[in-house]
Write a protein that holds these residues in place. Structure first.
Motif, PDB file in Angstrom:
ATOM      1  N   ARG A   1      82.120  69.455  46.961  1.00 18.87           N
ATOM      2  CA  ARG A   1      82.637  68.177  47.453  1.00 18.87           C
ATOM      3  C   ARG A   1      81.687  67.493  48.428  1.00 18.87           C
ATOM      4  N   LEU A   2      80.548  68.126  48.704  1.00 19.40           N
ATOM      5  CA  LEU A   2      79.624  67.610  49.712  1.00 19.40           C
ATOM      6  C   LEU A   2      78.613  66.664  49.077  1.00 19.40           C
TER       7      LEU A   2
ATOM      8  N   ASN B   1      83.856  50.745  50.736  1.00 13.82           N
ATOM      9  CA  ASN B   1      83.045  51.028  49.559  1.00 13.82           C
ATOM     10  C   ASN B   1      82.704  49.697  48.893  1.00 13.82           C
ATOM     11  N   PRO B   2      81.417  49.260  48.850  1.00 14.88           N
ATOM     12  CA  PRO B   2      80.236  49.989  49.266  1.00 14.88           C
ATOM     13  C   PRO B   2      80.257  50.264  50.771  1.00 14.88           C
ATOM     14  N   GLY B   3      79.672  51.389  51.145  1.00 15.49           N
ATOM     15  CA  GLY B   3      79.636  51.770  52.545  1.00 15.49           C
ATOM     16  C   GLY B   3      78.698  52.940  52.745  1.00 15.49           C
ATOM     17  N   PHE B   4      78.530  53.333  53.980  1.00 16.46           N
ATOM     18  CA  PHE B   4      77.678  54.471  54.323  1.00 16.46           C
ATOM     19  C   PHE B   4      78.196  55.704  53.593  1.00 16.46           C
ATOM     20  N   PRO B   5      77.387  56.357  52.753  1.00 18.52           N
ATOM     21  CA  PRO B   5      77.910  57.407  51.869  1.00 18.52           C
ATOM     22  C   PRO B   5      78.433  58.644  52.581  1.00 18.52           C
ATOM     23  N   ILE B   6      78.067  58.834  53.839  1.00 14.36           N
ATOM     24  CA  ILE B   6      78.522  60.023  54.559  1.00 14.36           C
ATOM     25  C   ILE B   6      80.022  59.969  54.837  1.00 14.36           C
ATOM     26  N   TYR B   7      80.614  58.767  54.898  1.00 15.10           N
ATOM     27  CA  TYR B   7      82.067  58.677  55.079  1.00 15.10           C
ATOM     28  C   TYR B   7      82.774  59.456  53.958  1.00 15.10           C
ATOM     29  N   GLU B   8      82.507  59.046  52.746  1.00 15.04           N
ATOM     30  CA  GLU B   8      83.145  59.645  51.581  1.00 15.04           C
ATOM     31  C   GLU B   8      82.836  61.130  51.493  1.00 15.04           C
ATOM     32  N   SER B   9      81.572  61.487  51.729  1.00 20.50           N
ATOM     33  CA  SER B   9      81.143  62.874  51.640  1.00 20.50           C
ATOM     34  C   SER B   9      81.924  63.768  52.598  1.00 20.50           C
ATOM     35  N   GLN B  10      82.035  63.356  53.855  1.00 23.61           N
ATOM     36  CA  GLN B  10      82.670  64.210  54.850  1.00 23.61           C
ATOM     37  C   GLN B  10      84.191  64.263  54.698  1.00 23.61           C
ATOM     38  N   ILE B  11      84.807  63.164  54.302  1.00 21.87           N
ATOM     39  CA  ILE B  11      86.255  63.206  54.059  1.00 21.87           C
ATOM     40  C   ILE B  11      86.569  64.262  53.009  1.00 21.87           C
TER      41      ILE B  11
ATOM     42  N   TYR C   1      84.564  66.725  51.797  1.00 23.92           N
ATOM     43  CA  TYR C   1      84.098  68.066  52.156  1.00 23.92           C
ATOM     44  C   TYR C   1      85.100  68.780  53.059  1.00 23.92           C
ATOM     45  N   LEU C   2      85.715  68.031  53.963  1.00 21.54           N
ATOM     46  CA  LEU C   2      86.672  68.618  54.901  1.00 21.54           C
ATOM     47  C   LEU C   2      88.076  68.731  54.315  1.00 21.54           C
ATOM     48  N   GLY C   3      88.211  68.424  53.029  1.00 18.83           N
ATOM     49  CA  GLY C   3      89.487  68.650  52.353  1.00 18.83           C
ATOM     50  C   GLY C   3      90.430  67.483  52.341  1.00 18.83           C
ATOM     51  N   GLY C   4      89.964  66.313  52.786  1.00 20.48           N
ATOM     52  CA  GLY C   4      90.804  65.136  52.756  1.00 20.48           C
ATOM     53  C   GLY C   4      90.681  64.395  51.439  1.00 20.48           C
ATOM     54  N   THR C   5      91.461  63.341  51.320  1.00 18.57           N
ATOM     55  CA  THR C   5      91.392  62.458  50.155  1.00 18.57           C
ATOM     56  C   THR C   5      90.770  61.148  50.589  1.00 18.57           C
ATOM     57  N   ALA C   6      89.614  60.834  50.020  1.00 16.35           N
ATOM     58  CA  ALA C   6      88.885  59.617  50.374  1.00 16.35           C
ATOM     59  C   ALA C   6      89.429  58.453  49.550  1.00 16.35           C
ATOM     60  N   VAL C   7      89.988  57.462  50.229  1.00 12.84           N
ATOM     61  CA  VAL C   7      90.593  56.307  49.566  1.00 12.84           C
ATOM     62  C   VAL C   7      89.747  55.075  49.873  1.00 12.84           C
ATOM     63  N   PRO C   8      89.037  54.525  48.885  1.00 12.83           N
ATOM     64  CA  PRO C   8      88.134  53.411  49.158  1.00 12.83           C
ATOM     65  C   PRO C   8      88.854  52.075  49.273  1.00 12.83           C
ATOM     66  N   TYR C   9      88.313  51.218  50.111  1.00  9.55           N
ATOM     67  CA  TYR C   9      88.691  49.798  50.064  1.00  9.55           C
ATOM     68  C   TYR C   9      87.415  48.998  49.858  1.00  9.55           C
ATOM     69  N   ASN C  10      87.547  47.842  49.244  1.00  8.27           N
ATOM     70  CA  ASN C  10      86.370  47.107  48.798  1.00  8.27           C
ATOM     71  C   ASN C  10      86.226  45.764  49.500  1.00  8.27           C
ATOM     72  N   TYR C  11      85.158  45.085  49.152  1.00  9.30           N
ATOM     73  CA  TYR C  11      84.848  43.763  49.696  1.00  9.30           C
ATOM     74  C   TYR C  11      84.783  42.754  48.558  1.00  9.30           C
ATOM     75  N   VAL C  12      85.043  41.507  48.889  1.00 14.04           N
ATOM     76  CA  VAL C  12      84.931  40.434  47.900  1.00 14.04           C
ATOM     77  C   VAL C  12      83.861  39.460  48.379  1.00 14.04           C
ATOM     78  N   PRO C  13      83.029  38.952  47.459  1.00 11.15           N
ATOM     79  CA  PRO C  13      81.965  38.031  47.866  1.00 11.15           C
ATOM     80  C   PRO C  13      82.518  36.686  48.308  1.00 11.15           C
ATOM     81  N   THR C  14      81.903  36.110  49.334  1.00  6.69           N
ATOM     82  CA  THR C  14      82.228  34.771  49.818  1.00  6.69           C
ATOM     83  C   THR C  14      80.922  33.999  49.978  1.00  6.69           C
ATOM     84  N   GLU C  15      81.016  32.720  50.324  1.00  2.00           N
ATOM     85  CA  GLU C  15      79.815  31.924  50.510  1.00  2.00           C
ATOM     86  C   GLU C  15      78.967  32.431  51.670  1.00  2.00           C
ATOM     87  N   SER C  16      79.590  33.064  52.642  1.00  2.00           N
ATOM     88  CA  SER C  16      78.865  33.538  53.819  1.00  2.00           C
ATOM     89  C   SER C  16      78.579  35.031  53.784  1.00  2.00           C
TER      90      SER C  16
END
Length: 398
Positions: free
Chosen positions: A10-11, A122-132, A134-149
């Protein structure tokens, strides 16, 4: 035959380093490489910081020190971080660590039991997902939507993802890799969800002071958030101290005490003489910080201008961090690519430009159709930015 621990399956890892290996291999064959792949900084640490570190070594600060950090550094951090956020902290809120990454791991160890859910970008720093995971948790992603800025958090996705089993949310304002910055309304909405559902919050503020326009704000400073938020702070970006490995958590007292105990179990203490360098960084001359920001801003402006001139590339000009996350969907189609990893390899081999892709920052989510790459401009000189991106443009145009 002896077996390794199953949890190792899981790491994950910080996959930008694998891109660095590919770039190094290409360079070893005699090819020119333009390094846009790794968020390291090719600007030296300021002389007064180095002098403080060397002085501490010569004076014998080479042994053990308190697990949560030396008092002088904790007090300086409490004052600096608090004053810049309109908050009040004491040294007891500060736990010094070997960079920012340990804050992620120790936060999760402190607030998450196996099987519990943690929301992460997500997208995000990959260590978040990795450590969640690895430590036995459930990694639940949230995403971003493109805007003009730039990009905005999909708040409906966040809201819909919270369950009775959710214990925390990781929030990265001034975000790596996409350089997104929350509006005041978005920051307040995330805070309200955390309060409403009684969630812990890890506020990753590694780039809080790496900004070119505007003013940074912390979610921890909003009403009802100080008692549930851990701030991740690092010297790496602001002071060009990536290899010194120095950072801290600023946390409510009960979490700070747990993290201090974890320090003692994991590494005893952060390197003693490096902490004195941290004191000098915070309390000494700040002109080198501004000089570095001026250099990075120049690089940003040049990179954005050229990127937006490449057929099929599009990126908003970010006010912070040192990353660009351009949409390259049309450019890939123009060159006949459907896989962004293949596009990146071809770009390296045809132009020497090395970069990460969206796939290096979390698993692609259902419904994602656009293609993105990440360009880091912190480790490449302005003229090399011009030359490398110019070659990339010529290749796309051909």
């Amino acid at each position: 035959m002896q077996q390794l621990a199953q949890r190792l399956d899981r790491l994950g890892t910080e996959t930008a380093f694998s891109v660095a290996q590919a770039a190094a291999a290409w360079k070893a064959k005699g090819n020119r490489v333009y390094p846009f792949h790794l968020g390291d900084i090719n600007i030296p640490t300021a002389p007064h910081i180095i002098e403080a570190m060397n002085k501490a070594i010569s004076e014998g600060y080479t042994g053990y020190c308190p697990g949560p950090g030396i008092p002088q550094l904790r007090e300086a951090l409490a004052h600096d971080i608090g004053s810049r956020r309109g908050m009040e902290f004491t040294a007891d809120n500060v736990v010094v660590m070997t960079g920012g990454k340990p804050v992620i791991t120790k936060f999760l160890q402190a607030v998450m039991d196996p099987g519990q859910e943690v929301l992460y970008p997500n997208p995000g720093f990959p260590i978040y997902e990795s450590q969640i995971e690895y430590l036995g948790g459930t990694a639940v992603p949230y995403n971003y939507v493109p805007t003009e800025s730039g990009f905005a958090i999909d708040l409906e996705k966040v809201r819909a993802s919270i369950t009775e089993n959710t214990t925390a949310i990781i929030y990265n304002d001034l975000q790596n890799p996409i350089s997104a910055e929350s509006s005041a309304a978005e920051r307040e909405a995330v805070a309200q969800l955390a309060i409403e559902h009684d969630l812990w919050v890890l506020s990753d503020e590694a780039y809080f002071e790496t900004r070119y326009e505007g003013v940074s704000n912390s979610i921890a400073a909003l009403p009802g958030m100080a008692e549930r938020t851990v701030i991740l702070y690092t010297f790496s970006k602001k002071f060009a101290m990536t290899g010194s490995r120095l950072g801290c958590a600023v946390a409510p007292l009960d979490i700070a005490q747990v993290m201090s105990k974890l320090n003692t179990n994991d590494e005893s203490c952060t390197t003693h003489y490096v902490q004195w360098a941290g004191v000098a960084a915070l309390t000494g001359p700040q002109e080198p910080v501004q000089e570095m920001l001026d250099t990075l801003k120049e690089r940003r402006d040049v990179a954005c201008e050229i990127v937006n001139s490449i057929p099929g590339f599009s990126v908003a000009v970010p006010q912070s961090t040192f990353y660009l996350f351009p949409d390259v969907t049309e450019a890939m189609a123009r060159k006949g690519f459907t896989e962004v990893g293949e596009f990146a390899t071809a770009a390296l081999e045809n132009t020497g430009v090395s970069f990460c892709t969206r796939e290096h920052f979390g698993r692609r989510l259902p419904g994602e159709e656009r293609q993105y790459i990440r360009l880091a401009y912190s480790g490449i000189e302005t003229e090399d930015i011009r030359e490398g991106l110019g070659r990339l443009r010529e290749w796309i145009e051909a």
